[in-house]
Design a protein around this motif. Structure first.
Motif, PDB file in Angstrom:
ATOM      1  N   LEU A  42      14.223   2.138  -8.737  1.00 40.22           N
ATOM      2  CA  LEU A  42      14.203   3.577  -8.991  1.00 40.22           C
ATOM      3  C   LEU A  42      15.378   4.270  -8.294  1.00 40.22           C
ATOM      4  O   LEU A  42      16.057   5.111  -8.884  1.00 40.22           O
ATOM      5  N   ARG A  43      15.614   3.903  -7.059  1.00 43.70           N
ATOM      6  CA  ARG A  43      16.705   4.523  -6.303  1.00 43.70           C
ATOM      7  C   ARG A  43      18.057   4.210  -6.938  1.00 43.70           C
ATOM      8  O   ARG A  43      18.893   5.107  -7.142  1.00 43.70           O
ATOM      9  N   LEU A  44      18.266   2.950  -7.293  1.00 44.98           N
ATOM     10  CA  LEU A  44      19.533   2.557  -7.911  1.00 44.98           C
ATOM     11  C   LEU A  44      19.692   3.189  -9.290  1.00 44.98           C
ATOM     12  O   LEU A  44      20.794   3.595  -9.676  1.00 44.98           O
ATOM     13  N   GLY A  45      18.599   3.256 -10.040  1.00 41.30           N
ATOM     14  CA  GLY A  45      18.664   3.850 -11.377  1.00 41.30           C
ATOM     15  C   GLY A  45      19.015   5.319 -11.332  1.00 41.30           C
ATOM     16  O   GLY A  45      19.869   5.792 -12.098  1.00 41.30           O
ATOM     17  N   ILE A  46      18.374   6.065 -10.428  1.00 43.48           N
ATOM     18  CA  ILE A  46      18.667   7.489 -10.297  1.00 43.48           C
ATOM     19  C   ILE A  46      20.113   7.688  -9.851  1.00 43.48           C
ATOM     20  O   ILE A  46      20.833   8.568 -10.362  1.00 43.48           O
ATOM     21  N   ALA A  47      20.560   6.882  -8.896  1.00 39.04           N
ATOM     22  CA  ALA A  47      21.944   7.002  -8.423  1.00 39.04           C
ATOM     23  C   ALA A  47      22.935   6.729  -9.547  1.00 39.04           C
ATOM     24  O   ALA A  47      23.954   7.422  -9.682  1.00 39.04           O
ATOM     25  N   ALA A  48      22.638   5.714 -10.366  1.00 39.30           N
ATOM     26  CA  ALA A  48      23.536   5.379 -11.474  1.00 39.30           C
ATOM     27  C   ALA A  48      23.560   6.489 -12.517  1.00 39.30           C
ATOM     28  O   ALA A  48      24.623   6.822 -13.063  1.00 39.30           O
ATOM     29  N   LEU A  49      22.394   7.081 -12.802  1.00 38.26           N
ATOM     30  CA  LEU A  49      22.343   8.187 -13.759  1.00 38.26           C
ATOM     31  C   LEU A  49      23.170   9.374 -13.260  1.00 38.26           C
ATOM     32  O   LEU A  49      23.953   9.963 -14.018  1.00 38.26           O
ATOM     33  N   ARG A  50      23.013   9.708 -11.990  1.00 36.65           N
ATOM     34  CA  ARG A  50      23.766  10.834 -11.428  1.00 36.65           C
ATOM     35  C   ARG A  50      25.270  10.577 -11.469  1.00 36.65           C
ATOM     36  O   ARG A  50      26.056  11.485 -11.759  1.00 36.65           O
ATOM     37  N   LYS A  51      25.651   9.344 -11.177  1.00 40.16           N
ATOM     38  CA  LYS A  51      27.071   8.998 -11.200  1.00 40.16           C
ATOM     39  C   LYS A  51      27.647   9.156 -12.593  1.00 40.16           C
ATOM     40  O   LYS A  51      28.744   9.722 -12.767  1.00 40.16           O
ATOM     41  N   ARG A  52      26.909   8.688 -13.600  1.00 38.67           N
ATOM     42  CA  ARG A  52      27.404   8.801 -14.979  1.00 38.67           C
ATOM     43  C   ARG A  52      27.492  10.260 -15.423  1.00 38.67           C
ATOM     44  O   ARG A  52      28.435  10.646 -16.120  1.00 38.67           O
ATOM     45  N   VAL A  53      26.523  11.064 -15.028  1.00 43.94           N
ATOM     46  CA  VAL A  53      26.564  12.487 -15.382  1.00 43.94           C
ATOM     47  C   VAL A  53      27.768  13.157 -14.728  1.00 43.94           C
ATOM     48  O   VAL A  53      28.500  13.922 -15.369  1.00 43.94           O
ATOM     49  N   ARG A  54      27.995  12.867 -13.444  1.00 39.33           N
ATOM     50  CA  ARG A  54      29.142  13.462 -12.747  1.00 39.33           C
ATOM     51  C   ARG A  54      30.463  13.054 -13.399  1.00 39.33           C
ATOM     52  O   ARG A  54      31.379  13.863 -13.535  1.00 39.33           O
ATOM     53  N   GLN A  55      30.542  11.785 -13.814  1.00 39.37           N
ATOM     54  CA  GLN A  55      31.765  11.314 -14.461  1.00 39.37           C
ATOM     55  C   GLN A  55      32.009  12.044 -15.774  1.00 39.37           C
ATOM     56  O   GLN A  55      33.138  12.439 -16.083  1.00 39.37           O
ATOM     57  N   ASP A  56      30.942  12.229 -16.552  1.00 42.47           N
ATOM     58  CA  ASP A  56      31.082  12.932 -17.828  1.00 42.47           C
ATOM     59  C   ASP A  56      31.488  14.384 -17.614  1.00 42.47           C
ATOM     60  O   ASP A  56      32.310  14.933 -18.364  1.00 42.47           O
ATOM     61  N   ILE A  57      30.896  15.018 -16.607  1.00 42.35           N
ATOM     62  CA  ILE A  57      31.249  16.409 -16.314  1.00 42.35           C
ATOM     63  C   ILE A  57      32.707  16.507 -15.871  1.00 42.35           C
ATOM     64  O   ILE A  57      33.439  17.419 -16.273  1.00 42.35           O
ATOM     65  N   ALA A  58      33.164  15.529 -15.073  1.00 43.39           N
ATOM     66  CA  ALA A  58      34.524  15.558 -14.552  1.00 43.39           C
ATOM     67  C   ALA A  58      35.557  15.451 -15.655  1.00 43.39           C
ATOM     68  O   ALA A  58      36.639  16.056 -15.567  1.00 43.39           O
ATOM     69  N   VAL A  59      35.257  14.696 -16.711  1.00 48.36           N
ATOM     70  CA  VAL A  59      36.211  14.514 -17.803  1.00 48.36           C
ATOM     71  C   VAL A  59      36.000  15.535 -18.924  1.00 48.36           C
ATOM     72  O   VAL A  59      36.649  15.489 -19.958  1.00 48.36           O
ATOM     73  N   GLY A  60      35.047  16.457 -18.694  1.00 48.56           N
ATOM     74  CA  GLY A  60      34.811  17.510 -19.687  1.00 48.56           C
ATOM     75  C   GLY A  60      34.100  17.051 -20.931  1.00 48.56           C
ATOM     76  O   GLY A  60      34.276  17.644 -22.007  1.00 48.56           O
ATOM     77  N   ARG A  61      33.300  16.007 -20.802  1.00 47.66           N
ATOM     78  CA  ARG A  61      32.593  15.493 -21.978  1.00 47.66           C
ATOM     79  C   ARG A  61      31.545  16.510 -22.425  1.00 47.66           C
ATOM     80  O   ARG A  61      30.852  17.116 -21.607  1.00 47.66           O
ATOM     81  N   ARG A  62      31.419  16.672 -23.730  1.00 47.02           N
ATOM     82  CA  ARG A  62      30.460  17.627 -24.294  1.00 47.02           C
ATOM     83  C   ARG A  62      29.427  16.897 -25.143  1.00 47.02           C
ATOM     84  O   ARG A  62      29.770  15.962 -25.879  1.00 47.02           O
ATOM     85  N   ARG A  63      28.191  17.358 -25.057  1.00 47.28           N
ATOM     86  CA  ARG A  63      27.117  16.752 -25.839  1.00 47.28           C
ATOM     87  C   ARG A  63      27.251  17.143 -27.304  1.00 47.28           C
ATOM     88  O   ARG A  63      27.433  18.317 -27.646  1.00 47.28           O
ATOM     89  N   SER A  64      27.171  16.154 -28.173  1.00 48.47           N
ATOM     90  CA  SER A  64      27.263  16.433 -29.610  1.00 48.47           C
ATOM     91  C   SER A  64      26.012  17.131 -30.078  1.00 48.47           C
ATOM     92  O   SER A  64      24.925  16.905 -29.547  1.00 48.47           O
ATOM     93  N   PRO A  65      26.106  17.980 -31.099  1.00 51.66           N
ATOM     94  CA  PRO A  65      24.937  18.728 -31.600  1.00 51.66           C
ATOM     95  C   PRO A  65      23.857  17.785 -32.100  1.00 51.66           C
ATOM     96  O   PRO A  65      24.150  16.723 -32.609  1.00 51.66           O
TER      97      PRO A  65
END
Length: 205
Positions: free
Chosen positions: A182-205
């Motif tokens: 659980l700890r590793l999974g949450i950390a990995a999810l947060r890391k991926r979200v931060r990476q997407d935000i950093a590169v300006g990724r946008r969610r498709s409709p």
């Protein structure tokens, strides 16, 4: 697999059975093949079984197949039911184990689709609502990128609301292993979200 006795289970033992004698007898009759008892047991448990199947399998056909297999497994196990746990909890454990086995078979057959989750059950409670909508990608996409064990632990804990001890029993690992996943999974999810935000990724409709 050894049986862990928690404080909660000791308390239940002290208080008496968790199921009425009538329901216990019906469940045993269902396991013996009594059609009326089987219909009663399936009607009582099927909604919960379907919830488990839909939490792990996005395609309705796969979820239906998994739910059917889980229901059959519950009926096969019914003769051994002793009323030491509530019927729904006992059946849910069987359903989770059956669905996870089915899921692994589906992944071998069709990995990209099997990695998806149902829209209804995929979101951890802490990520629902406006927080989910703010994510650069859908949460199922992030979960699909996690190692299998971490993804399963997150779904069981956050979507299906099982405790760490329950997940440990269902997946045949220690509670410490579940906590680590659980700890590793949450950390990995947060890391991926931060990476997407950093590169300006946008969610498709």
């Amino acid at each position: 697999m050894s049986v862990r006795v928690t404080e909660g289970s000791r308390a239940h033992q002290a208080e008496g059975p968790l199921v009425s004698s009538i329901d216990l007898e019906r469940t045993r009759r269902a396991g013996a093949g009594d059609p009326a008892a089987q219909a009663w047991l399936v009607a009582r448990l099927l909604p919960g079984v379907r919830q488990v199947a839909q939490a792990f399998l996005r395609r309705s056909a796969d979820a239906d197949d998994a739910a059917q297999l889980a229901t059959l497994a519950i009926l096969r196990a019914a003769p051994a039911y002793r009323g030491e746990a509530a019927i729904e909890g006992w059946a849910r454990r069987i359903a989770v184990r059956t669905v996870l086995r089915y899921l692994r078979a589906v992944r071998r057959r069709d990995a990209p689709i099997a990695g998806d989750l149902s829209d209804a059950e995929e979101v951890p409670a802490s990520s629902r609502g406006s927080a989910q909508e703010a994510l650069p990608r859908h949460v199922r996409d992030y979960l699909g990128e996690l190692p299998e064990a971490q993804r399963e632990a997150l779904i069981l804990h956050h979507a299906l609301e099982h405790t760490v001890d329950e997940i440990a029993e269902m997946t045949d690992v220690s509670p410490d292993t579940v906590r680590s996943r659980l700890r590793l999974g949450i950390a990995a999810l947060r890391k991926r979200v931060r990476q997407d935000i950093a590169v300006g990724r946008r969610r498709s409709p």
